[in-house]
Design a protein around this motif. Structure first.
Motif, PDB file in Angstrom:
ATOM      1  N   TYR A 160       2.503  -3.537   8.408  1.00  0.00           N
ATOM      2  CA  TYR A 160       2.629  -4.085   7.057  1.00  0.00           C
ATOM      3  C   TYR A 160       1.265  -3.929   6.401  1.00  0.00           C
ATOM      4  CZ  TYR A 160       3.034  -7.494   3.289  1.00  0.00           C
ATOM      5  OH  TYR A 160       3.041  -8.100   2.060  1.00  0.00           O
ATOM      6  N   TYR A 161       1.229  -3.246   5.265  1.00  0.00           N
ATOM      7  CA  TYR A 161      -0.023  -3.038   4.531  1.00  0.00           C
ATOM      8  C   TYR A 161       0.167  -3.415   3.077  1.00  0.00           C
ATOM      9  CZ  TYR A 161      -2.604  -1.006   8.316  1.00  0.00           C
ATOM     10  OH  TYR A 161      -3.278  -0.860   9.493  1.00  0.00           O
ATOM     11  N   VAL A 162      -0.860  -4.011   2.507  1.00  0.00           N
ATOM     12  CA  VAL A 162      -0.810  -4.464   1.128  1.00  0.00           C
ATOM     13  C   VAL A 162      -2.168  -4.204   0.471  1.00  0.00           C
ATOM     14  CG1 VAL A 162      -1.477  -6.845   1.704  1.00  0.00           C
ATOM     15  CG2 VAL A 162      -0.100  -6.415  -0.320  1.00  0.00           C
ATOM     16  N   VAL A 163      -2.157  -3.984  -0.846  1.00  0.00           N
ATOM     17  CA  VAL A 163      -3.394  -3.838  -1.602  1.00  0.00           C
ATOM     18  C   VAL A 163      -3.439  -4.895  -2.693  1.00  0.00           C
ATOM     19  CG1 VAL A 163      -3.584  -1.366  -1.184  1.00  0.00           C
ATOM     20  CG2 VAL A 163      -2.452  -2.156  -3.247  1.00  0.00           C
ATOM     21  N   ALA A 164      -4.639  -5.188  -3.153  1.00  0.00           N
ATOM     22  CA  ALA A 164      -4.848  -6.068  -4.308  1.00  0.00           C
ATOM     23  C   ALA A 164      -5.518  -5.216  -5.380  1.00  0.00           C
ATOM     24  CB  ALA A 164      -5.735  -7.253  -3.935  1.00  0.00           C
TER      25      ALA A 164
ATOM     26  N   TRP B 141      -3.197   7.130   6.885  1.00  0.00           N
ATOM     27  CA  TRP B 141      -1.904   7.830   6.840  1.00  0.00           C
ATOM     28  C   TRP B 141      -1.069   7.478   8.065  1.00  0.00           C
ATOM     29  CZ3 TRP B 141       0.730  10.403   3.238  1.00  0.00           C
ATOM     30  CH2 TRP B 141       0.050  10.893   2.121  1.00  0.00           C
ATOM     31  N   SER B 142      -1.703   7.464   9.220  1.00  0.00           N
ATOM     32  CA  SER B 142      -0.995   7.143  10.458  1.00  0.00           C
ATOM     33  C   SER B 142      -0.428   5.723  10.420  1.00  0.00           C
ATOM     34  CB  SER B 142      -1.948   7.296  11.648  1.00  0.00           C
ATOM     35  OG  SER B 142      -1.315   6.937  12.847  1.00  0.00           O
TER      36      SER B 142
ATOM     37  N   MET C  71       0.849  -1.171   0.000  1.00  0.00           N
ATOM     38  CA  MET C  71       0.000   0.000   0.000  1.00  0.00           C
ATOM     39  C   MET C  71       0.894   1.233   0.000  1.00  0.00           C
ATOM     40  SD  MET C  71      -2.880   1.191   2.807  1.00  0.00           S
ATOM     41  CE  MET C  71      -3.790  -0.335   2.720  1.00  0.00           C
ATOM     42  N   ARG C  72       0.528   2.194  -0.803  1.00  0.00           N
ATOM     43  CA  ARG C  72       1.238   3.470  -0.881  1.00  0.00           C
ATOM     44  C   ARG C  72       0.272   4.603  -0.561  1.00  0.00           C
ATOM     45  NH1 ARG C  72       6.732   2.307  -1.589  1.00  0.00           N
ATOM     46  NH2 ARG C  72       6.941   0.780  -3.219  1.00  0.00           N
ATOM     47  N   TRP C  73       0.820   5.780  -0.313  1.00  0.00           N
ATOM     48  CA  TRP C  73      -0.021   6.918   0.059  1.00  0.00           C
ATOM     49  C   TRP C  73      -1.054   7.235  -1.014  1.00  0.00           C
ATOM     50  CZ3 TRP C  73      -0.169  11.174  -3.002  1.00  0.00           C
ATOM     51  CH2 TRP C  73       0.901  11.374  -3.874  1.00  0.00           C
ATOM     52  N   TRP C  74      -0.708   7.034  -2.274  1.00  0.00           N
ATOM     53  CA  TRP C  74      -1.661   7.356  -3.339  1.00  0.00           C
ATOM     54  C   TRP C  74      -2.815   6.363  -3.432  1.00  0.00           C
ATOM     55  CZ3 TRP C  74       3.605   6.633  -4.473  1.00  0.00           C
ATOM     56  CH2 TRP C  74       3.946   5.363  -4.954  1.00  0.00           C
ATOM     57  N   ASP C  75      -2.721   5.252  -2.708  1.00  0.00           N
ATOM     58  CA  ASP C  75      -3.824   4.289  -2.660  1.00  0.00           C
ATOM     59  C   ASP C  75      -4.911   4.702  -1.663  1.00  0.00           C
ATOM     60  OD1 ASP C  75      -2.522   2.519  -4.455  1.00  0.00           O
ATOM     61  OD2 ASP C  75      -1.401   1.608  -2.805  1.00  0.00           O
ATOM     62  N   ILE C  76      -4.592   5.625  -0.773  1.00  0.00           N
ATOM     63  CA  ILE C  76      -5.496   5.957   0.329  1.00  0.00           C
ATOM     64  C   ILE C  76      -6.882   6.406  -0.128  1.00  0.00           C
ATOM     65  CG2 ILE C  76      -5.858   7.545   2.272  1.00  0.00           C
ATOM     66  CD1 ILE C  76      -2.894   7.112   2.983  1.00  0.00           C
ATOM     67  N   PRO C  77      -7.036   7.311  -1.101  1.00  0.00           N
ATOM     68  CA  PRO C  77      -8.406   7.700  -1.488  1.00  0.00           C
ATOM     69  C   PRO C  77      -9.265   6.517  -1.949  1.00  0.00           C
ATOM     70  CG  PRO C  77      -6.828   9.282  -2.356  1.00  0.00           C
ATOM     71  CD  PRO C  77      -6.025   8.127  -1.798  1.00  0.00           C
TER      72      PRO C  77
END
Length: 188
Positions: free
Chosen positions: A42-46, A28-29, A1-7
């Motif tokens: 540890y965060y990940v997106v699919a 963000w935190s 996961m990256r900051w640009w994935d947050i929205p």
């Protein structure tokens, strides 16, 4: 996961958890505590194409892991993505040298509870009124030895520490890509 994935994740959070969705500030935190030498997260997106269809996060402190979140787009439920995301979190817990992993799940979320049970999580308690504003109790579940876990339905971990077929996980801040046949997860 990256900051640009947050929205996109916040949007998915509101679809999946309308009453208790995480805010962008919370995400963000969490990300601020991932991806560096002293990381505890540890965060990940699919992703399917450009679309985020799932995400998951783990906190690891003093040898204990805690599944912070797992969310999967409704149109991907029943495909096993939740299981893949959980497998990735348990690999991260092993890398963090966690002896056990805890999580909370809504008592009314049978789908997620079945997923966790398949991985060997066992109920250890109830947190009354944990999910607000609905005042829904949380079932606390624990998995001992996350390195030896996996779905108990005869599945096995892929060789060489790779993520399940059709997905790629490189580490903290990485992206897990899901193809059209990707398994989808249950939402805790």
């Amino acid at each position: 996961m990256r900051w640009w994935d947050i929205p996109a994740i916040v949007h998915l959070e509101h679809e999946l958890f309308p009453q208790d969705a995480w805010s962008s500030g919370m995400l963000w935190s969490e990300l601020a505590q991932a991806g560096h030498p002293g990381a505890t997260r540890y965060y990940v997106v699919a992703e399917e194409g450009e679309r985020i269809v799932g995400y998951a996060g783990l906190m690891a402190v003093a040898g204990e892991g805690d599944v912070q979140t797992i969310g999967v787009a409704r149109d991907h439920w029943g495909t096993g993505l939740g299981a893949r995301l959980l497998t990735d979190l348990l690999r991260a817990a092993t890398a963090f040298e966690c002896g056990d992993v805890l999580l909370e799940v809504r008592v009314d979320n049978d789908r997620a509870q079945r997923l966790y049970e398949r991985f060997g999580f066992e109920p250890v308690g109830i947190r009354r009124g944990y999910y607000q504003p609905d005042n829904v109790d949380a079932l606390v579940m624990r998995l001992a030895d996350p390195g030896g876990s996996g779905p108990t339905a005869g599945a096995r971990k892929p060789a060489g520490g790779a993520t399940a077929p059709g997905a790629t996980a490189i580490g903290t801040g990485s992206t897990t890509e899901a193809n059209a046949t990707t398994e989808t997860g249950e939402t805790p």
